[in-house]
Design a protein around this motif. Sequence first.
Motif, PDB file in Angstrom:
ATOM      1  N   VAL A  89       0.834  -1.203   0.000  1.00 34.56           N
ATOM      2  CA  VAL A  89       0.000   0.000   0.000  1.00 34.56           C
ATOM      3  C   VAL A  89       0.867   1.252   0.000  1.00 34.56           C
ATOM      4  CG1 VAL A  89      -1.660   1.330   1.382  1.00 34.56           C
ATOM      5  CG2 VAL A  89      -2.007  -1.118   1.006  1.00 34.56           C
ATOM      6  N   GLU A  94      -3.896   0.323  -4.179  1.00 31.98           N
ATOM      7  CA  GLU A  94      -5.141   0.936  -3.719  1.00 31.98           C
ATOM      8  C   GLU A  94      -6.269  -0.074  -3.553  1.00 31.98           C
ATOM      9  OE1 GLU A  94      -4.384   5.169  -6.099  1.00 31.98           O
ATOM     10  OE2 GLU A  94      -5.772   3.659  -6.905  1.00 31.98           O
ATOM     11  N   THR A 121      -3.943   4.396   2.412  1.00 28.13           N
ATOM     12  CA  THR A 121      -2.968   4.826   1.417  1.00 28.13           C
ATOM     13  C   THR A 121      -2.172   6.002   1.973  1.00 28.13           C
ATOM     14  OG1 THR A 121      -4.402   6.470   0.373  1.00 28.13           O
ATOM     15  CG2 THR A 121      -4.622   4.175  -0.377  1.00 28.13           C
TER      16      THR A 121
END
Length: 374
Positions: A89, A94, A121
């Motif tokens: 990540v 995503e 994220t």
Amino acid sequence: MTKVIFLADRRLPAGPSDSFVAPVPAPGQDLLDRRARPLRDLRISVTDRCNFRCTYCMPREVFDGNYAFMPHSALLSFEEITRLAGVFVRQGVEKIRLTGGEPLLRKNIEALIAMLSELRTPQGRPLDLTLTTNGVLLGRKARALREAGLNRVTVSLDALDPALFARMSDSQFTPDDVMRSIDTAAEAGLAPVKINMVVRRGVNDDQIVPMARRFRGSGHVLRFIEYMDVGNTNGWNMEEVLPSADVLARIGEVWPLAPLESDPMGRVAERWRYLDGGGEIGVISSVSHAFCEGCTRARLSPEGRLFLCLFAAEGHDLREPLRGGASDDQLAARLAAIWGGRADNYSERRAAAPPGSGPAGNTARKIEMSYIGG
């Protein structure tokens, strides 16, 4: 503000290289492979076991009572999966999809989903967390999966005809078992459900229009997948491939369709809408229309090997450094080196190869789909 991207050194050897030293991109930068494809999607296979024996994936004559599945001790723990996912990540992933085998056979899978749902994220956004299943266990699990943080679910369903479904899945389950699970998943908040149908000419192509009829207006999205030469055991034959164009033509004769636009980077399914407002369908055309140029996926096997293509012959071991004491930064550097050296384009090579010759340059055995997920 202009987005800065990271591009791995193009002076790499032809194949992937674990020894290549690539700088880890800073937050907000993209890690790109040798074809400028970013890393966006991670598929995590949590088990190599399944309660179906689909003929195009796990034929019973191979995956029988004597087949040696992975021992539990070889599998990554939920904590190890979550730690590796966090590294992915930070480098651009995503979307995470849990696969198998059949992922709902992994005990307490909702606990893993809850752990993954806590990841964010670098921009602070939650992940798109999804799961692919054959559906028969989904009904009893759907609410717990949703409460744990699962966003969406994809269900495999290759026929509505009970006898044909039984032959293709080589199981005692029925299409009604799967349909009830789809309804339960939607009620639990996992709608719209995506339904995947693998189409084989002369086997189940007579189910195309009935499947379209069943899911039109349901709010769910039916996707038709060309029969692919994944693995080594499914007896793939090009003559059984029905091109997506033919699928669209059959449906379009009954309900006119129009294409929907989508970003080619990361796109797998081409989307089409019914002109009468009956919803949309998708087609996945890996054989007749390769989409390698937009592939942003990496795949993590149950025991921690990283594969860069569904048709790969070998992977990269992440479990050894993970269990050997590597820091997150060291794991990130290894990932940067692996992805930076990626140049996979199997489907393109298959399309370019002379008929009957097989994809140029690919003589190695391929991994099985039941091991790495579709």
